[in-house]
Design a protein around this motif. Structure first.
Motif, PDB file in Angstrom:
ATOM      1  N   LEU A  98       0.816  -1.212   0.000  1.00 40.17           N
ATOM      2  CA  LEU A  98       0.000   0.000   0.000  1.00 40.17           C
ATOM      3  C   LEU A  98       0.854   1.268   0.000  1.00 40.17           C
ATOM      4  CD1 LEU A  98      -3.268   0.668   1.871  1.00 40.17           C
ATOM      5  CD2 LEU A  98      -1.407   2.287   2.192  1.00 40.17           C
ATOM      6  N   ILE A  99       1.987   1.234   0.709  1.00 39.45           N
ATOM      7  CA  ILE A  99       2.819   2.445   0.786  1.00 39.45           C
ATOM      8  C   ILE A  99       3.826   2.523  -0.355  1.00 39.45           C
ATOM      9  CG2 ILE A  99       2.566   2.646   3.278  1.00 39.45           C
ATOM     10  CD1 ILE A  99       5.409   1.544   3.573  1.00 39.45           C
ATOM     11  N   ALA A 139     -13.207   8.604   9.456  1.00 33.83           N
ATOM     12  CA  ALA A 139     -13.416   8.597   8.010  1.00 33.83           C
ATOM     13  C   ALA A 139     -13.070   7.234   7.419  1.00 33.83           C
ATOM     14  CB  ALA A 139     -12.578   9.697   7.357  1.00 33.83           C
ATOM     15  N   ILE A 140     -11.963   6.651   7.874  1.00 38.61           N
ATOM     16  CA  ILE A 140     -11.565   5.318   7.400  1.00 38.61           C
ATOM     17  C   ILE A 140     -12.644   4.292   7.747  1.00 38.61           C
ATOM     18  CG2 ILE A 140      -9.943   3.413   7.757  1.00 38.61           C
ATOM     19  CD1 ILE A 140      -7.737   5.509   8.120  1.00 38.61           C
ATOM     20  N   VAL A 159      -5.373   6.427   4.804  1.00 38.92           N
ATOM     21  CA  VAL A 159      -4.292   5.711   5.491  1.00 38.92           C
ATOM     22  C   VAL A 159      -2.967   6.436   5.275  1.00 38.92           C
ATOM     23  CG1 VAL A 159      -2.942   3.577   5.561  1.00 38.92           C
ATOM     24  CG2 VAL A 159      -5.431   3.468   5.445  1.00 38.92           C
ATOM     25  N   ILE A 160      -2.717   6.872   4.043  1.00 37.37           N
ATOM     26  CA  ILE A 160      -1.505   7.643   3.764  1.00 37.37           C
ATOM     27  C   ILE A 160      -1.494   8.914   4.594  1.00 37.37           C
ATOM     28  CG2 ILE A 160      -0.263   8.974   2.012  1.00 37.37           C
ATOM     29  CD1 ILE A 160       0.128   5.996   1.714  1.00 37.37           C
ATOM     30  N   LEU A 165       0.785  11.856   9.206  1.00 36.17           N
ATOM     31  CA  LEU A 165       0.614  12.479  10.515  1.00 36.17           C
ATOM     32  C   LEU A 165       1.520  11.815  11.547  1.00 36.17           C
ATOM     33  CD1 LEU A 165      -2.809  13.502  12.038  1.00 36.17           C
ATOM     34  CD2 LEU A 165      -0.951  12.674  13.456  1.00 36.17           C
ATOM     35  N   TYR A 166       1.564  10.472  11.510  1.00 34.83           N
ATOM     36  CA  TYR A 166       2.454   9.740  12.419  1.00 34.83           C
ATOM     37  C   TYR A 166       3.909  10.155  12.205  1.00 34.83           C
ATOM     38  CZ  TYR A 166       5.766   5.908  13.140  1.00 34.83           C
ATOM     39  OH  TYR A 166       6.893   5.172  13.428  1.00 34.83           O
ATOM     40  N   ALA A 167       4.334  10.215  10.936  1.00 35.54           N
ATOM     41  CA  ALA A 167       5.728  10.566  10.639  1.00 35.54           C
ATOM     42  C   ALA A 167       6.034  11.999  11.069  1.00 35.54           C
ATOM     43  CB  ALA A 167       5.996  10.384   9.149  1.00 35.54           C
ATOM     44  N   ARG A 168       5.130  12.919  10.765  1.00 42.54           N
ATOM     45  CA  ARG A 168       5.362  14.325  11.086  1.00 42.54           C
ATOM     46  C   ARG A 168       5.354  14.599  12.585  1.00 42.54           C
ATOM     47  NH1 ARG A 168       1.648  17.640   6.661  1.00 42.54           N
ATOM     48  NH2 ARG A 168       2.982  17.247   4.825  1.00 42.54           N
ATOM     49  N   SER A 169       4.755  13.701  13.354  1.00 44.36           N
ATOM     50  CA  SER A 169       4.700  13.911  14.806  1.00 44.36           C
ATOM     51  C   SER A 169       6.067  13.732  15.456  1.00 44.36           C
ATOM     52  CB  SER A 169       3.690  12.939  15.441  1.00 44.36           C
ATOM     53  OG  SER A 169       4.171  11.599  15.437  1.00 44.36           O
TER      54      SER A 169
END
Length: 294
Positions: A98-99, A139-140, A159-160, A165-169
């Motif tokens: 997916l990524i 939303a998901i 999901v992306i 958001l996870y990475a930017r945190s």
């Protein structure tokens, strides 16, 4: 009683229709602990309410509203919920492809591949990030349980968005370092790295990788040096030692069983490589880790 790690295979996905995104999500109020386990897909989880703890690759951290975790294939974790304040956990599980489906996600993919290594596998989101993640999760879930046209396209985009958001945190210093390197990688390069990440527990050689992807040994060497700043074999060893370390910390499996479970062809090789990467033998690592946690 000896604790063994449960393996959750991707066959536990619901039956996929042709063209369907390899994706599964659930939102549960945990009334029981989730035992130590691993699987061959990616997992993104987010605490909406409640409290507890998660042990992820041998590292235990507190769970509270806004806690987010991201696991690569075969990362090991377990969750303990607080019975007085049960965890309400939103969880997405999906195939690593997916990524890597879009070349525009190459930079994000490279960052995510460092989860559990240079990039922490978990974090506590701030108030604004938590609010945003709640909206994404809702939303998901709404799309996942709907029958709308284009639902899987929407799910993938959400999901992306959650992964970004996870990475930017995390630290901007870390992210800037990743973004400045290898921003224009080819899809075929990501296919090679993806294959390694999903097969490192199996017999895996550079010659075999060259044959599968019709690439030269020099090309494979340059790829791993450029993207991951290490050699192919060293990276396989990093992944296997990381897994072995988690098993030593979180189970009572014998060291011999752990060497086999982590993909090493012999106990001698396992002992040598483990000491090269950690500076101590597996037995000493387990002993010292046990003493420090007592």
């Amino acid at each position: 009683m000896t604790a063994y790690v449960e393996y959750t295979d991707s066959v536990n996905y619901p039956s996929l229709e042709k063209g369907q995104l390899p994706f599964y999500c659930l939102s549960n109020l945990l009334k029981d602990d989730i035992p130590l386990h691993h699987h061959d897909f990616l997992e993104l989880s987010f605490v909406m309410n409640g409290s507890g703890t998660e042990t992820l690759n041998g590292i235990t951290h507190q769970l509270k509203p806004g806690s987010i975790s991201f696991l690569l294939p075969h990362h090991i974790h377990e969750i303990h919920t607080n019975l007085q304040d049960p965890l309400h956990l939103f969880c997405c599980m999906f195939d690593i492809s997916l990524i890597f489906e879009s070349t525009t996600d190459a930079g994000l993919g490279r960052i995510l591949l460092q989860a559990g290594n240079q990039l922490p596998s978990f974090n506590d989101l701030n108030e604004n990030e938590t609010r945003e993640m709640n909206l994404i999760c809702n939303a998901i879930a709404n799309e996942y349980h709907s029958s709308k046209i284009g639902k899987y396209s929407v799910i993938r985009s959400k999901v992306i968005e959650a992964l970004v958001l996870y990475a930017r945190s995390h630290s901007t210093t870390i992210l800037t370092h990743f973004n400045n390197q290898n921003a224009n990688m080819k899809k075929s390069d990501w296919d090679i790295i993806q294959f390694v990440h999903t097969n490192y527990l199996n017999e895996l050689t550079q010659d075999g990788l060259c044959k599968k992807f019709d690439a030269s040994p020099a090309y494979i060497s340059r790829l791993f040096q450029k993207v991951l700043n290490t050699h192919f074999l060293d990276y396989i060893h990093i992944l296997r030692v990381r897994r072995a370390s988690s098993l030593l910390l979180t189970t009572e499996m014998s060291i011999l069983d752990i060497s086999v479970d982590s993909g090493f062809e012999s106990f001698r090789t396992f002992s040598r490589v483990f000491k090269e990467h950690t500076g101590m033998s597996p037995r000493t690592f387990r002993k010292l880790s046990g003493e420090s946690s007592s």
